[in-house]
Design a protein around this motif. Structure first.
Motif, PDB file in Angstrom:
ATOM      1  N   PRO A   1       0.806  -1.234   0.000  1.00 36.08           N
ATOM      2  CA  PRO A   1       0.000   0.000   0.000  1.00 36.08           C
ATOM      3  C   PRO A   1       0.832   1.272   0.000  1.00 36.08           C
ATOM      4  O   PRO A   1       0.498   2.239  -0.681  1.00 36.08           O
ATOM      5  CB  PRO A   1      -0.825  -0.138   1.282  1.00 36.08           C
ATOM      6  CG  PRO A   1      -0.943  -1.612   1.507  1.00 36.08           C
ATOM      7  CD  PRO A   1       0.358  -2.186   1.020  1.00 36.08           C
ATOM      8  N   VAL A   2       1.925   1.273   0.752  1.00 37.12           N
ATOM      9  CA  VAL A   2       2.738   2.492   0.821  1.00 37.12           C
ATOM     10  C   VAL A   2       3.335   2.836  -0.536  1.00 37.12           C
ATOM     11  O   VAL A   2       3.412   4.010  -0.924  1.00 37.12           O
ATOM     12  CB  VAL A   2       3.843   2.340   1.896  1.00 37.12           C
ATOM     13  CG1 VAL A   2       4.843   1.250   1.523  1.00 37.12           C
ATOM     14  CG2 VAL A   2       4.567   3.667   2.101  1.00 37.12           C
ATOM     15  N   VAL A   3       3.734   1.805  -1.298  1.00 39.00           N
ATOM     16  CA  VAL A   3       4.296   2.043  -2.633  1.00 39.00           C
ATOM     17  C   VAL A   3       3.204   2.546  -3.576  1.00 39.00           C
ATOM     18  O   VAL A   3       3.417   3.492  -4.354  1.00 39.00           O
ATOM     19  CB  VAL A   3       4.936   0.748  -3.183  1.00 39.00           C
ATOM     20  CG1 VAL A   3       5.430   0.969  -4.608  1.00 39.00           C
ATOM     21  CG2 VAL A   3       6.068   0.292  -2.279  1.00 39.00           C
ATOM     22  N   ALA A   4       2.031   1.921  -3.493  1.00 36.76           N
ATOM     23  CA  ALA A   4       0.929   2.298  -4.381  1.00 36.76           C
ATOM     24  C   ALA A   4       0.489   3.743  -4.156  1.00 36.76           C
ATOM     25  O   ALA A   4       0.261   4.491  -5.111  1.00 36.76           O
ATOM     26  CB  ALA A   4      -0.251   1.352  -4.175  1.00 36.76           C
ATOM     27  N   VAL A   5       0.377   4.156  -2.887  1.00 33.40           N
ATOM     28  CA  VAL A   5      -0.077   5.522  -2.629  1.00 33.40           C
ATOM     29  C   VAL A   5       0.991   6.544  -3.011  1.00 33.40           C
ATOM     30  O   VAL A   5       0.667   7.666  -3.426  1.00 33.40           O
ATOM     31  CB  VAL A   5      -0.501   5.713  -1.154  1.00 33.40           C
ATOM     32  CG1 VAL A   5      -1.685   4.829  -0.814  1.00 33.40           C
ATOM     33  CG2 VAL A   5       0.642   5.458  -0.192  1.00 33.40           C
ATOM     34  N   ILE A   6       2.253   6.176  -2.891  1.00 33.98           N
ATOM     35  CA  ILE A   6       3.323   7.088  -3.326  1.00 33.98           C
ATOM     36  C   ILE A   6       3.249   7.294  -4.846  1.00 33.98           C
ATOM     37  O   ILE A   6       3.366   8.421  -5.343  1.00 33.98           O
ATOM     38  CB  ILE A   6       4.703   6.547  -2.909  1.00 33.98           C
ATOM     39  CG1 ILE A   6       4.883   6.667  -1.389  1.00 33.98           C
ATOM     40  CG2 ILE A   6       5.819   7.296  -3.633  1.00 33.98           C
ATOM     41  CD1 ILE A   6       6.141   6.021  -0.864  1.00 33.98           C
ATOM     42  N   ILE A   7       3.036   6.200  -5.576  1.00 33.28           N
ATOM     43  CA  ILE A   7       2.899   6.298  -7.036  1.00 33.28           C
ATOM     44  C   ILE A   7       1.709   7.172  -7.402  1.00 33.28           C
ATOM     45  O   ILE A   7       1.808   8.081  -8.237  1.00 33.28           O
ATOM     46  CB  ILE A   7       2.741   4.891  -7.656  1.00 33.28           C
ATOM     47  CG1 ILE A   7       4.029   4.082  -7.475  1.00 33.28           C
ATOM     48  CG2 ILE A   7       2.379   5.001  -9.141  1.00 33.28           C
ATOM     49  CD1 ILE A   7       3.883   2.622  -7.874  1.00 33.28           C
ATOM     50  N   ALA A   8       0.572   6.916  -6.752  1.00 34.54           N
ATOM     51  CA  ALA A   8      -0.650   7.676  -7.056  1.00 34.54           C
ATOM     52  C   ALA A   8      -0.470   9.147  -6.723  1.00 34.54           C
ATOM     53  O   ALA A   8      -0.843  10.028  -7.522  1.00 34.54           O
ATOM     54  CB  ALA A   8      -1.827   7.100  -6.277  1.00 34.54           C
ATOM     55  N   GLY A   9       0.073   9.417  -5.540  1.00 34.33           N
ATOM     56  CA  GLY A   9       0.264  10.806  -5.139  1.00 34.33           C
ATOM     57  C   GLY A   9       1.206  11.553  -6.056  1.00 34.33           C
ATOM     58  O   GLY A   9       0.976  12.723  -6.391  1.00 34.33           O
ATOM     59  N   ALA A  10       2.281  10.883  -6.486  1.00 39.37           N
ATOM     60  CA  ALA A  10       3.255  11.523  -7.368  1.00 39.37           C
ATOM     61  C   ALA A  10       2.638  11.862  -8.723  1.00 39.37           C
ATOM     62  O   ALA A  10       2.833  12.964  -9.256  1.00 39.37           O
ATOM     63  CB  ALA A  10       4.468  10.607  -7.547  1.00 39.37           C
ATOM     64  N   ILE A  11       1.891  10.915  -9.284  1.00 45.13           N
ATOM     65  CA  ILE A  11       1.268  11.155 -10.594  1.00 45.13           C
ATOM     66  C   ILE A  11       0.240  12.273 -10.501  1.00 45.13           C
ATOM     67  O   ILE A  11       0.184  13.169 -11.355  1.00 45.13           O
ATOM     68  CB  ILE A  11       0.631   9.863 -11.135  1.00 45.13           C
ATOM     69  CG1 ILE A  11       1.714   8.821 -11.433  1.00 45.13           C
ATOM     70  CG2 ILE A  11      -0.186  10.150 -12.387  1.00 45.13           C
ATOM     71  CD1 ILE A  11       1.169   7.465 -11.811  1.00 45.13           C
TER      72      ILE A  11
END
Length: 468
Positions: free
Chosen positions: A155-165
């Motif tokens: 989850p932490v990786v997924a939210v970082i990707i989403a937030g960055a995009i």
């Protein structure tokens, strides 16, 4: 193959954002937050529809039907049927008020109309509080879409990707990038939903066979008791009114060129309801063929994986992911605008865009941390968010219709309404199974009326009824 297609579409969306940036007005906060009030009917249509049919629709609706039965789908469709006529008449009036007061955020309307800094601050704080969990819901949808590709992403990786995009989208050209990407998202999403549903019907041997099989698995449209009916009906009525109190929905309305453009866009939005039979088909197929999913939220993507070739799953996952990313972007813009224009006072106009970008980045980081670290807090806020947003309705209607309401009346009603929402939620209060947001709204409205009558001195000048 699915992963390649998914990544290619995400990269293409970033390219679209860069293309839009060519026409962006550098340093112009109005261009950044509301697109310079320049969106025509087509762009407004896709952007507004994107807020209604988000990742929660694609992931949450089939998941809820899978877990709780088709009753949830009936509620959702009835809710949508009501928000269209409500929006047809109310949304142009909100745009008119925004144009009259040069508003770029929802609290701007309260500030300019009531001339009360205290009311502006309370409205801004309430909006910011309830906006935090809204982004979390979209983050969760992206996690489901990514996991559907076969990768168990943390989850932490997924939210970082989403937030960055999401931050890249809006930092490049503000609301114009999500608006353009919304067109791509809707083409993918509508095609994905119809494709998955059609394939599910075909694989089961037809519509009748699928519905009979789902019925045998326990699918029913009958309510269990009277309380379910009361709660469902009161929720439909309340949320159809509260929908246009959502701050990001108001911001989207402000992007329109005219009130007439909003009306024309609203006329065609019900066409999107054609996707619902296919969403129900996906949920029913999962009930019949994939009965032991680890999470109900996997129902739609799991059906897609089962009935479509691998390459097609990439398009489905990309459409679902973009729907979440666009909503995160628009929510973040609302947060940046509210903080910069309403929570902090006297920020020079030329500095508001830069400060908004900083606030958006901080908001995304905080939302990502809370999503991973404090999910229970987020759940409680999410469960009260819609009820909380709905308490803005008396004040909003006072701006566009009821000119004799006072700042003291609206402020008192808002405090009573928000306090009632939290008190009823945490005490598990039950009054004939009515939605607590609706009960709080009634208390709120009574308070506004009484306090305004006691503090009324003169009517607030009305707005012109002429629509652009």
């Amino acid at each position: 193959m699915a992963a390649f297609i998914f990544i290619s579409i995400i990269l293409f969306s970033l390219l679209l954002a860069l293309m839009v940036n060519r026409n962006a007005k550098k340093g112009d906060v109005a261009d950044f937050l509301v697109g310079g009030r320049s969106f025509g009917v087509i762009i407004l249509f896709f952007l507004a529809v994107g807020e209604i049919y988000s990742v929660a629709t694609v992931i949450g609706l089939p998941g809820s039907i899978y877990a709780k039965g088709v009753n949830y789908g009936i509620w959702f469709m009835a809710f949508l049927l009501l928000i269209y006529p409500v929006g047809y008449f109310l949304a142009p009036k909100i745009w008119q008020a925004g144009k009259h007061y040069d508003a770029m955020t929802a609290p701007d309307l309260f500030k300019s109309h009531f001339k009360s800094r205290t009311l502006e601050l309370v409205v801004a704080v309430c909006y910011l509080m309830f906006l935090i969990p809204w982004a979390q819901m979209q983050f969760q949808g992206l996690i489901v879409a990514l996991n559907a590709l076969g990768y168990e992403i943390e989850p932490v990786v997924a939210v970082i990707i989403a937030g960055a995009i999401a931050f890249i989208y809006i930092s490049i050209s503000g609301v114009k990038a999500p608006a353009m990407i919304a067109v791509l998202k809707d083409i993918l999403l509508f095609g994905a939903i119809v494709g998955v549903g059609w394939a599910a019907f075909h694989k089961m041997g037809g519509v009748e066979e699928l519905f009979i099989a789902a019925r045998d698995q326990g699918a029913s449209i009958a309510y269990a008791n009277q309380d379910e009916v009361v709660f469902s009906m009161s929720t439909i009525v309340f949320q159809s009114m509260a929908f246009y109190c959502l701050p990001f929905m108001i911001t989207i309305l402000f992007t329109s060129k005219s009130a007439g453009g909003i009306k024309r866009a609203k006329r065609f939005m019900p066409l999107y309801m054609l996707m619902f039979p296919f969403l129900i088909a996906a949920a029913y197929y999962a009930m019949v063929k994939i009965p032991n999913l680890p999470s109900p939220n996997h129902a739609f993507i799991a059906t897609a994986i089962d009935v479509l070739p691998s390459w097609a799953v990439g398009f489905v996952a990309a459409g679902a992911a973009l729907s979440g990313l666009i909503l995160i972007s628009v929510i973040s813009l609302s947060v940046g605008g509210i903080f910069t224009r309403n929570l902090v006072s006297n920020v020079p106009l030329q500095s508001q865009k830069r400060l908004s970008q900083i606030v958006i980045l901080v908001y995304l980081i905080i939302s990502m941390i809370l999503t991973v670290v404090l999910p229970s807090l987020m759940l409680n806020l999410m469960n009260t968010a819609y009820a909380g947003f709905g308490q803005m309705l008396p004040g909003l209607l006072s701006v566009v219709f009821f000119k004799r309401a006072t700042a003291a009346g609206v402020l008192s009603g808002l405090v009573v309404g928000i306090a009632a929402v939290f008190a009823m939620y945490f005490s598990e209060f039950n009054l004939y199974a009515l939605n607590i947001g609706l009960i709080a709204l009634v208390l709120n409205s009574i308070t506004v009326f009484v306090v305004s009558a006691l503090t009324q001195r003169s009517a607030v000048p009305g707005l012109s009824t002429k629509t652009a």
